[in-house]
Design a protein around this motif. Sequence first.
Motif, PDB file in Angstrom:
ATOM      1  N   GLU A 147       0.846  -1.188   0.000  1.00  0.00           N
ATOM      2  CA  GLU A 147       0.000   0.000   0.000  1.00  0.00           C
ATOM      3  C   GLU A 147       0.888   1.247   0.000  1.00  0.00           C
ATOM      4  O   GLU A 147       1.858   1.330   0.762  1.00  0.00           O
ATOM      5  CB  GLU A 147      -0.898  -0.009   1.249  1.00  0.00           C
ATOM      6  CG  GLU A 147      -1.882   1.133   1.281  1.00  0.00           C
ATOM      7  CD  GLU A 147      -2.799   1.040   2.501  1.00  0.00           C
ATOM      8  OE1 GLU A 147      -2.844  -0.013   3.149  1.00  0.00           O
ATOM      9  OE2 GLU A 147      -3.467   2.044   2.788  1.00  0.00           O
ATOM     10  N   GLY A 148       0.580   2.191  -0.848  1.00  0.00           N
ATOM     11  CA  GLY A 148       1.360   3.426  -0.941  1.00  0.00           C
ATOM     12  C   GLY A 148       2.453   3.366  -1.997  1.00  0.00           C
ATOM     13  O   GLY A 148       3.055   4.398  -2.338  1.00  0.00           O
ATOM     14  N   ALA A 184      -3.623   2.386  -3.415  1.00  0.00           N
ATOM     15  CA  ALA A 184      -4.422   2.944  -2.321  1.00  0.00           C
ATOM     16  C   ALA A 184      -4.797   1.906  -1.275  1.00  0.00           C
ATOM     17  O   ALA A 184      -5.174   2.245  -0.164  1.00  0.00           O
ATOM     18  CB  ALA A 184      -5.693   3.586  -2.879  1.00  0.00           C
ATOM     19  N   ILE A 185      -4.708   0.617  -1.651  1.00  0.00           N
ATOM     20  CA  ILE A 185      -5.086  -0.437  -0.690  1.00  0.00           C
ATOM     21  C   ILE A 185      -4.035  -1.542  -0.735  1.00  0.00           C
ATOM     22  O   ILE A 185      -3.225  -1.606  -1.666  1.00  0.00           O
ATOM     23  CB  ILE A 185      -6.484  -1.021  -0.995  1.00  0.00           C
ATOM     24  CG1 ILE A 185      -6.525  -1.550  -2.429  1.00  0.00           C
ATOM     25  CG2 ILE A 185      -7.569   0.005  -0.770  1.00  0.00           C
ATOM     26  CD1 ILE A 185      -7.808  -2.295  -2.750  1.00  0.00           C
ATOM     27  N   ALA A 186      -4.074  -2.421   0.261  1.00  0.00           N
ATOM     28  CA  ALA A 186      -3.104  -3.523   0.304  1.00  0.00           C
ATOM     29  C   ALA A 186      -3.446  -4.563  -0.758  1.00  0.00           C
ATOM     30  O   ALA A 186      -4.632  -4.751  -1.070  1.00  0.00           O
ATOM     31  CB  ALA A 186      -3.129  -4.159   1.688  1.00  0.00           C
ATOM     32  N   PRO A 187      -2.431  -5.241  -1.318  1.00  0.00           N
ATOM     33  CA  PRO A 187      -2.707  -6.234  -2.371  1.00  0.00           C
ATOM     34  C   PRO A 187      -3.662  -7.332  -1.905  1.00  0.00           C
ATOM     35  O   PRO A 187      -4.458  -7.835  -2.686  1.00  0.00           O
ATOM     36  CB  PRO A 187      -1.320  -6.810  -2.688  1.00  0.00           C
ATOM     37  CG  PRO A 187      -0.344  -5.819  -2.195  1.00  0.00           C
ATOM     38  CD  PRO A 187      -0.986  -5.097  -1.058  1.00  0.00           C
ATOM     39  N   GLU A 188      -3.590  -7.717  -0.612  1.00  0.00           N
ATOM     40  CA  GLU A 188      -4.484  -8.775  -0.113  1.00  0.00           C
ATOM     41  C   GLU A 188      -5.947  -8.357  -0.286  1.00  0.00           C
ATOM     42  O   GLU A 188      -6.824  -9.165  -0.576  1.00  0.00           O
ATOM     43  CB  GLU A 188      -4.252  -9.071   1.378  1.00  0.00           C
ATOM     44  CG  GLU A 188      -2.833  -9.452   1.737  1.00  0.00           C
ATOM     45  CD  GLU A 188      -1.941  -8.239   1.929  1.00  0.00           C
ATOM     46  OE1 GLU A 188      -1.048  -8.069   1.083  1.00  0.00           O
ATOM     47  OE2 GLU A 188      -2.161  -7.470   2.867  1.00  0.00           O
ATOM     48  N   ARG A 236      -4.449   5.813  -5.925  1.00  0.00           N
ATOM     49  CA  ARG A 236      -4.611   7.196  -5.460  1.00  0.00           C
ATOM     50  C   ARG A 236      -3.805   8.072  -6.405  1.00  0.00           C
ATOM     51  O   ARG A 236      -2.694   7.689  -6.797  1.00  0.00           O
ATOM     52  CB  ARG A 236      -4.085   7.302  -4.036  1.00  0.00           C
ATOM     53  CG  ARG A 236      -4.369   8.598  -3.329  1.00  0.00           C
ATOM     54  CD  ARG A 236      -3.762   8.590  -1.932  1.00  0.00           C
ATOM     55  NE  ARG A 236      -4.316   7.552  -1.065  1.00  0.00           N
ATOM     56  CZ  ARG A 236      -3.588   6.578  -0.500  1.00  0.00           C
ATOM     57  NH1 ARG A 236      -2.303   6.496  -0.728  1.00  0.00           N
ATOM     58  NH2 ARG A 236      -4.163   5.685   0.284  1.00  0.00           N
ATOM     59  N   TYR A 237      -4.383   9.214  -6.793  1.00  0.00           N
ATOM     60  CA  TYR A 237      -3.644  10.116  -7.687  1.00  0.00           C
ATOM     61  C   TYR A 237      -3.292  11.397  -6.947  1.00  0.00           C
ATOM     62  O   TYR A 237      -4.136  11.986  -6.261  1.00  0.00           O
ATOM     63  CB  TYR A 237      -4.478  10.455  -8.937  1.00  0.00           C
ATOM     64  CG  TYR A 237      -3.760  11.399  -9.870  1.00  0.00           C
ATOM     65  CD1 TYR A 237      -2.726  10.939 -10.686  1.00  0.00           C
ATOM     66  CD2 TYR A 237      -4.091  12.761  -9.906  1.00  0.00           C
ATOM     67  CE1 TYR A 237      -2.051  11.807 -11.529  1.00  0.00           C
ATOM     68  CE2 TYR A 237      -3.422  13.632 -10.744  1.00  0.00           C
ATOM     69  CZ  TYR A 237      -2.403  13.142 -11.559  1.00  0.00           C
ATOM     70  OH  TYR A 237      -1.720  14.000 -12.380  1.00  0.00           O
ATOM     71  N   ALA A 238      -2.052  11.804  -7.083  1.00  0.00           N
ATOM     72  CA  ALA A 238      -1.627  13.086  -6.483  1.00  0.00           C
ATOM     73  C   ALA A 238      -0.912  13.891  -7.557  1.00  0.00           C
ATOM     74  O   ALA A 238      -0.035  13.354  -8.254  1.00  0.00           O
ATOM     75  CB  ALA A 238      -0.692  12.837  -5.305  1.00  0.00           C
ATOM     76  N   ASP A 253      -9.215 -10.192  -2.075  1.00  0.00           N
ATOM     77  CA  ASP A 253     -10.457 -10.499  -1.369  1.00  0.00           C
ATOM     78  C   ASP A 253     -11.665  -9.839  -2.026  1.00  0.00           C
ATOM     79  O   ASP A 253     -12.758 -10.355  -2.002  1.00  0.00           O
ATOM     80  CB  ASP A 253     -10.366 -10.014   0.080  1.00  0.00           C
ATOM     81  CG  ASP A 253      -9.340 -10.841   0.832  1.00  0.00           C
ATOM     82  OD1 ASP A 253      -8.840 -10.351   1.838  1.00  0.00           O
ATOM     83  OD2 ASP A 253      -9.027 -11.960   0.374  1.00  0.00           O
ATOM     84  N   ALA A 254     -11.464  -8.693  -2.608  1.00  0.00           N
ATOM     85  CA  ALA A 254     -12.585  -7.981  -3.240  1.00  0.00           C
ATOM     86  C   ALA A 254     -12.189  -7.570  -4.656  1.00  0.00           C
ATOM     87  O   ALA A 254     -11.654  -6.501  -4.868  1.00  0.00           O
ATOM     88  CB  ALA A 254     -12.935  -6.750  -2.422  1.00  0.00           C
TER      89      ALA A 254
END
Lengths: 430, 305
Positions: free
Chosen positions: B26-27, B70-74, B60-62, B78-79
Amino acid sequence: MTAKKTVAFFPEASFGAALNCVGIAQKIRELGHETVFLCDAGFAGTFEAYGFTEYPVTMSPDMSEEELEKFWAGFIARHLPHFRLSPTEQLSTYVLDCWEAIVDSVIMAEPDLKRQLAAIQPDVVCVDNVILFPAAAQAGCPWVRIVSCAEAEIPDPAIPPLMSALGVDDHAQFQSFAKTYVETVEPAHTRFNAFLTSIGRKPYPAGVFFEASPDLNLMLYADPLRYERKSPLDTERFLFLEGSVRDEGPYSPPEFPVHNDKPLVYLSFGSLGAADVALLERMIRLFSTLPYRFLINVGGYKDSYRFVPDNVQIDYWFPQPSVIAQSDLVVHHGGNNSVHEALYFGKPAIVMPYCWDGHDNARRIADQDLGIHLDRYEWRDGELIEAIETLMTDKPRHERLAVIAGKMQAFDGCTRAAEAILKCAGSSKP
Amino acid sequence: MVAIGKPHTELARKVVDYVRQQNMQEGARVREQPLADHFGVSRTPIRGALALLADRGLLRYAPNQGYSLAIAPESITDAPVKLPPTEEEQLFLAVVRDRLAHRLDDHITVTEIMRRYASSRAIVSRVLVRMGEDGLIERGDGQSWVFGPTLDSLSAMEESYRFRELIEPSAVLEPGFRFDPHLFSHIRRSHQAMFDLGIGALEARQIYDVDAAFHNAVANCCGNRFLAQAIRQQTTLRRLSENTGGANRHRLLASCHEHLTIMDMIEAGDMQLASDALRRHINAAKGHRPRVSLRGIPPLASRRQ
């Protein structure tokens, strides 16, 4: 849990019997017991696909792909015209030929079946067939007969003879059909009795190829179809299952180019019935004009169809129970599995039989007003359309079928069968 | 053949797979150029795909920094990210669906497709090119296009199984075969997530996705571009036909357990064992169709006559 048992299933090499056994075997496995299948080498893979161990039994000649293809082509060419004949006419043209082959398979299977059962050492053997395989009844353990054909497989003077297509009120014709049947199948029966005698078993009466098991007999026939017998069956040895429907998991109908919001009709005439491509082509042409979606099982003949209409999807195989659950109407050949799967999910049916117990089931479905019996060939477009529309819109019938489905599902025939078989396996070995 | 940009949604799915395989945290920055290089496309379609994923909350765009995870690969596993099909994708799937369902002739023209599916010439042309890249269709004489072999019949499926029995076990034995721990780990997680759901809750598509990921992994690792191409093409054909065809779900799940066994063998370096197991795996899928049906097939009787 009780001690782990080994249950050996030996179904006839036909989808009806095979998949009926799969439904029961799934439940036995869920209860933590070992379940294996014995089957013709040519049917291998069917049970493995459901995760069961298979033991091959040689009961038909080994054929190369080319020989098999040639054989099938010849078989279809010879017998397709016979499916247009009356049940009585089919006795000499089709049924005798089948019995000869079935007797051959029994004789051929005996040594291999004996060897495999000795290796498996089952606690109980379950046979779903139309003929006695002596090795299965002499395996040193109890044996169960599964009657996945029509109820008339276990005859009674008050029940129309098997394959006759007669109704209960046609009593006067029972005897003459039975006489013709016995006379017609006599050559195969004589050979079968000679085989039984040669291995030290008593011969069977004329026209009889099987017997009830002394241990347990499972009858697929559901209550709404059942006959009133002159001699009621012993409830200790005979258990009616109210159908036994296997689990195929969820199924999503494919997206069609048109009519995706319209009722769904599922059509299957069984693996042999699919061979009549001309008949199915005629039906597909008609279906293309109707405001419904059609899923059609064309078996191994998918290559034969071109320009399939937008509201029709053909395939060589469907997970039938899951498809029927989502259908609004079923068109089938009267095979016992199709009959009971339609009832189990409360679906009306058009039955168009062409051989064996399909004739009896079609007649019984119509007599009990659970569907419509239509001649497989002698129908006009308007008649088939009317049958479809009638069954789609007949609300009282839908309500009655829903009640039947509720009862059958609550009865849970597969679990009842599994428990009865395991109880039988726990009884002392003869 | 002119290279035409593929739909952003398809590319976005590939980016999601790439992120999972690379085990990015993430990040982590998701840069356009490395992705463009990896997928062999320009930065423009990559930018479109990343924008779509940012819209779905995956990235996430900056300003002046670009995209980051923006989220963890796990969480991605899962979703799964729901991406809407584009008009091109819809047309692609509709043509494939109708071809496999025997609704379309062997030859077809752009005009016929435009008329049948009410699509523009530009979209039809792009779809035909894409189908050509997947080996589904090729240019015929004049204005016509000719469908290539697909898995639309039992005989075609038999041939496909026999072909795969030749190439896939061989791919595992290639001297250039390199086991990819990240990729295998990702595939294992996908398999486990599917098993955890259980047969009753599974959608057929999930089983097919997992199956395709395994066989494509064999292609990706084999180190032989020709074998890899052939395996991928077979996987694509199977993937497309499985969307419409009937399949025994119990056998499919058993087949996925076999994938794990084969991956164990590869990871242990038992390549010959893995190759043999892969051959048996393909053969088992081929063999689950019965050849006889007793009451309908009396071969002995017929021979005696």
